[in-house]
Design a protein around this motif. Sequence first.
Motif, PDB file in Angstrom:
ATOM      1  N   ALA A  90     -28.021  17.206 -15.137  1.00 50.61           N
ATOM      2  CA  ALA A  90     -28.699  18.478 -15.353  1.00 50.61           C
ATOM      3  C   ALA A  90     -27.990  19.581 -14.588  1.00 50.61           C
ATOM      4  N   ALA A  91     -27.620  19.274 -13.383  1.00 49.27           N
ATOM      5  CA  ALA A  91     -26.942  20.273 -12.558  1.00 49.27           C
ATOM      6  C   ALA A  91     -25.633  20.716 -13.222  1.00 49.27           C
ATOM      7  N   ASP A  92     -24.916  19.759 -13.775  1.00 44.42           N
ATOM      8  CA  ASP A  92     -23.666  20.083 -14.465  1.00 44.42           C
ATOM      9  C   ASP A  92     -23.914  21.051 -15.607  1.00 44.42           C
ATOM     10  N   ILE A  93     -24.890  20.703 -16.410  1.00 48.97           N
ATOM     11  CA  ILE A  93     -25.163  21.520 -17.592  1.00 48.97           C
ATOM     12  C   ILE A  93     -25.603  22.918 -17.190  1.00 48.97           C
ATOM     13  N   LEU A  94     -26.507  22.992 -16.205  1.00 49.62           N
ATOM     14  CA  LEU A  94     -26.973  24.299 -15.767  1.00 49.62           C
ATOM     15  C   LEU A  94     -25.805  25.131 -15.236  1.00 49.62           C
ATOM     16  N   THR A  95     -24.966  24.490 -14.462  1.00 50.83           N
ATOM     17  CA  THR A  95     -23.809  25.199 -13.915  1.00 50.83           C
ATOM     18  C   THR A  95     -22.913  25.712 -15.036  1.00 50.83           C
ATOM     19  N   LEU A  96     -22.669  24.830 -15.998  1.00 53.56           N
ATOM     20  CA  LEU A  96     -21.853  25.221 -17.144  1.00 53.56           C
ATOM     21  C   LEU A  96     -22.463  26.414 -17.879  1.00 53.56           C
ATOM     22  N   PHE A  97     -23.774  26.307 -18.081  1.00 55.40           N
ATOM     23  CA  PHE A  97     -24.490  27.376 -18.791  1.00 55.40           C
ATOM     24  C   PHE A  97     -24.323  28.709 -18.073  1.00 55.40           C
ATOM     25  N   LEU A  98     -24.525  28.661 -16.763  1.00 59.56           N
ATOM     26  CA  LEU A  98     -24.418  29.904 -15.994  1.00 59.56           C
ATOM     27  C   LEU A  98     -22.980  30.440 -16.010  1.00 59.56           C
ATOM     28  N   LYS A  99     -22.029  29.525 -16.017  1.00 63.62           N
ATOM     29  CA  LYS A  99     -20.636  29.930 -16.059  1.00 63.62           C
ATOM     30  C   LYS A  99     -20.353  30.674 -17.367  1.00 63.62           C
ATOM     31  N   GLU A 100     -20.875  30.127 -18.445  1.00 59.85           N
ATOM     32  CA  GLU A 100     -20.717  30.778 -19.745  1.00 59.85           C
ATOM     33  C   GLU A 100     -21.344  32.164 -19.735  1.00 59.85           C
ATOM     34  N   GLN A 101     -22.518  32.208 -19.153  1.00 61.83           N
ATOM     35  CA  GLN A 101     -23.237  33.481 -19.093  1.00 61.83           C
ATOM     36  C   GLN A 101     -22.446  34.491 -18.283  1.00 61.83           C
ATOM     37  N   LYS A 102     -21.865  34.022 -17.227  1.00 58.25           N
ATOM     38  CA  LYS A 102     -21.080  34.921 -16.376  1.00 58.25           C
ATOM     39  C   LYS A 102     -19.917  35.511 -17.160  1.00 58.25           C
ATOM     40  N   LYS A 103     -19.229  34.636 -17.876  1.00 64.51           N
ATOM     41  CA  LYS A 103     -18.114  35.105 -18.696  1.00 64.51           C
ATOM     42  C   LYS A 103     -18.585  36.213 -19.647  1.00 64.51           C
ATOM     43  N   GLU A 104     -19.664  35.914 -20.311  1.00 64.58           N
ATOM     44  CA  GLU A 104     -20.237  36.863 -21.277  1.00 64.58           C
ATOM     45  C   GLU A 104     -20.606  38.176 -20.592  1.00 64.58           C
ATOM     46  N   LEU A 105     -21.251  38.045 -19.429  1.00 67.48           N
ATOM     47  CA  LEU A 105     -21.699  39.244 -18.714  1.00 67.48           C
ATOM     48  C   LEU A 105     -20.532  40.136 -18.333  1.00 67.48           C
ATOM     49  N   LEU A 106     -19.428  39.516 -17.941  1.00 66.67           N
ATOM     50  CA  LEU A 106     -18.313  40.315 -17.435  1.00 66.67           C
ATOM     51  C   LEU A 106     -17.433  40.858 -18.544  1.00 66.67           C
ATOM     52  N   ARG A 107     -17.652  40.362 -19.753  1.00 68.72           N
ATOM     53  CA  ARG A 107     -16.860  40.879 -20.862  1.00 68.72           C
ATOM     54  C   ARG A 107     -17.257  42.324 -21.191  1.00 68.72           C
ATOM     55  N   LYS A 108     -18.526  42.590 -21.025  1.00 67.16           N
ATOM     56  CA  LYS A 108     -19.060  43.934 -21.336  1.00 67.16           C
ATOM     57  C   LYS A 108     -18.747  44.363 -22.768  1.00 67.16           C
ATOM     58  N   LYS A 109     -17.583  44.953 -23.000  1.00 67.36           N
ATOM     59  CA  LYS A 109     -17.162  45.218 -24.372  1.00 67.36           C
ATOM     60  C   LYS A 109     -16.866  43.861 -24.990  1.00 67.36           C
ATOM     61  N   ASP A 110     -16.517  43.809 -26.206  1.00 65.38           N
ATOM     62  CA  ASP A 110     -16.312  42.522 -26.865  1.00 65.38           C
ATOM     63  C   ASP A 110     -17.570  41.682 -26.799  1.00 65.38           C
ATOM     64  N   THR A 111     -18.691  42.367 -26.854  1.00 63.11           N
ATOM     65  CA  THR A 111     -19.974  41.682 -26.865  1.00 63.11           C
ATOM     66  C   THR A 111     -20.883  42.457 -27.791  1.00 63.11           C
ATOM     67  N   LEU A 112     -21.789  41.780 -28.420  1.00 59.51           N
ATOM     68  CA  LEU A 112     -22.722  42.489 -29.295  1.00 59.51           C
ATOM     69  C   LEU A 112     -23.945  42.964 -28.532  1.00 59.51           C
ATOM     70  N   THR A 113     -23.959  42.702 -27.235  1.00 60.59           N
ATOM     71  CA  THR A 113     -25.146  43.011 -26.449  1.00 60.59           C
ATOM     72  C   THR A 113     -25.630  44.443 -26.666  1.00 60.59           C
ATOM     73  N   GLN A 114     -24.735  45.380 -26.409  1.00 57.04           N
ATOM     74  CA  GLN A 114     -25.132  46.777 -26.514  1.00 57.04           C
ATOM     75  C   GLN A 114     -25.607  47.127 -27.916  1.00 57.04           C
TER      76      GLN A 114
END
Lengths: 194, 194, 194, 194
Positions: free
Chosen positions: A80-104
């Motif tokens: 579980a810890a592995d998966i959660l860590t992986l998930f957060l890592k993915e999220q971090k990548k996404e968060l720092l992309r800013k542009k190149d994201t559909l978020t906005q």
Amino acid sequence: MGEKSLQKRKYILETARRVFMEKGYKRVTMKDIVDACEISRGGLYLYFNSTADIFLEVLKLESEEADDVFSDSISEDATAADILTLFLKEQKKELLRKKDTLTQATYEFYFENDLPKKDNILKKQFDSAVKIIQMLIENGVENGEFCCEDCEGTSRNIMFVLEGLKINAQTIGITAEIVDREFEYILTALGMED
Amino acid sequence: MGEKSLQKRKYILETARRVFMEKGYKRVTMKDIVDACEISRGGLYLYFNSTADIFLEVLKLESEEADDVFSDSISEDATAADILTLFLKEQKKELLRKKDTLTQATYEFYFENDLPKKDNILKKQFDSAVKIIQMLIENGVENGEFCCEDCEGTSRNIMFVLEGLKINAQTIGITAEIVDREFEYILTALGMED
Amino acid sequence: MGEKSLQKRKYILETARRVFMEKGYKRVTMKDIVDACEISRGGLYLYFNSTADIFLEVLKLESEEADDVFSDSISEDATAADILTLFLKEQKKELLRKKDTLTQATYEFYFENDLPKKDNILKKQFDSAVKIIQMLIENGVENGEFCCEDCEGTSRNIMFVLEGLKINAQTIGITAEIVDREFEYILTALGMED
Amino acid sequence: MGEKSLQKRKYILETARRVFMEKGYKRVTMKDIVDACEISRGGLYLYFNSTADIFLEVLKLESEEADDVFSDSISEDATAADILTLFLKEQKKELLRKKDTLTQATYEFYFENDLPKKDNILKKQFDSAVKIIQMLIENGVENGEFCCEDCEGTSRNIMFVLEGLKINAQTIGITAEIVDREFEYILTALGMED
DNA sequence: CATGAATGAGAGTTCATTCAT
DNA sequence: GATGAATGAACTCTCATTCAT
């Protein structure tokens, strides 16, 4: 609509997706998409009637792919810890992309179109993510990886923090350090130290 | 600019503020503001050059007032728990208002105008709020009201959750229950039970 | 709207009137009127929102002038026969003009805009013309100029024949002879021989 | 063009006819007809080049059928008065239908296409109708059914009144009473009382 | 200072018509 | 013959911005 049309439709959606990532939602005009796709004005209207129309379809595709990604990471036999860590890592990548994201673009879209309460993709994604994280944490607690008294509350807390980070990333900007600090706080609360 | 001009300027900003609350940022045109203010098209241009110009000024006024409000609640001699509870109550009210808030307009504005890194009002507000909450919590810990190991982390966590709630309020919608649940989670983590 | 604006408004209506006479109603676009008036695209929209809008106003002006013309011919001290003859002469002129008439445009307009039952200018004009002719004939009968058993019926018959001539003039075309022949038939029925 | 093609051509014309009855002439696009016929865009162009093209053909078919109808009613052995009454009854039905008639479309068509003087179907129909009515009246006069001094003039008068009623039906609207009143006036002039 | 008429660029949308398949 | 995707011209309408008064 024939096979070929379906391909073109997909091509338009993929091209439009890039446009939305670059310019957000509101600033995008039908002409922008026409130009990006290198098709004729009228041609686009054969497939879609408005930017709203197009964006909604882009969002659907996106969420399908999102589901895939999720199931991929879970299918592996990891703790579980592995998966959660992986998930957060993915999220971090996404968060720092800013542009190149559909978020906005997505936020803008939902601002404009006063919530289609039913069939609200964004809400579904949020709720489903909460559940998955909750399961993950509960799993980790059973395995003695995590310690947590209110798993549901914690998973919701995590998701809201993620949302907060996401919107801040798009407005006031965030750094890798800020993300790390928040994630550490979360993991520490779960009894994980890295 | 004379005394009279200053008053007119302020009048425009106040009126425009209402327009932004109603329509968000992007949908507002110079004409909208002209109409709302009941002044002439050219007249508006004597004071401001664009909606961006106007909105930025509205935002400045807003943040000044926000500071006032904060200091008001603190000036009273109340326990840390009291103040935090009051603060969250205010936030809840704001969150549930949805419209009649500059939230959406502000987000839209920051989406559009690629972050004026320096002089970023939103960032200042966020950071200052984190600090105030941190002080509050530290105070509460000293008084034995709260129990908390990482006051700074906790206060940041609270602010990100608030941001997450805010954006969700504007996109997928939230209910009083959702807000309550998150706030309870936060307070429980601080060792407060209600 | 100031004095100047009113003049411009009138100028647009007069120019548009010529355009409608040339091209009918449906074929006229806002651009046609913009070009004819030699004003800007947006400029026209300051005054009118659509060709329908403009045409309705043109029609109003037209009907006001029509009233004036009528009262003019009546004010003179002439016999009923004189006035009727004059009236028919005017009608003949109008009928043979074909172009340079709003007739076609008017028909097209009423085809399109499924009758504003109330406030129907065309209907008012028709009914009022029937009444005037009826009065005229009754007058003539009293003076021994005409002989007629059903003055109302006759005046309606005259008006419907005029309408028939008008539409034929615009579709299959008519000649001076055709008009003369119909008018003679009418006058003969009234006991007038020329 | 083969047998099959001829059938398809006819099918298109019949379907288009319904479209023209519904929408008039100008508002009908090639797409409207394509949709109504459920054929392909390109397919339609194999048979016709424009809506004008199609409408003209529809009109030809129409006039052929019109002739048939006429001869039908005459073939029976009825008195002149019977036939005239029947004819007017038919006209009344047609007048009151308003929609479901090609009248408006026909007018629009002739407005647009500056009269093909030769080969003008509308004109032929009008002239032929005048002649038939004239014959009818002459017949009736001989039989002592009607009394009429100028049969040709009267029949022309009747036709123009009918045209007047027709255009009024499409513009300002008419009622059964109005039609009845006009027809009675005509019949009374012919010495018929009902 | 203030007005509001005027401009013109540009977005959205529709349709007749063509053409490769 | 038949299809229907694609094109591009043309139209409607809106706004930021200017400028004579």
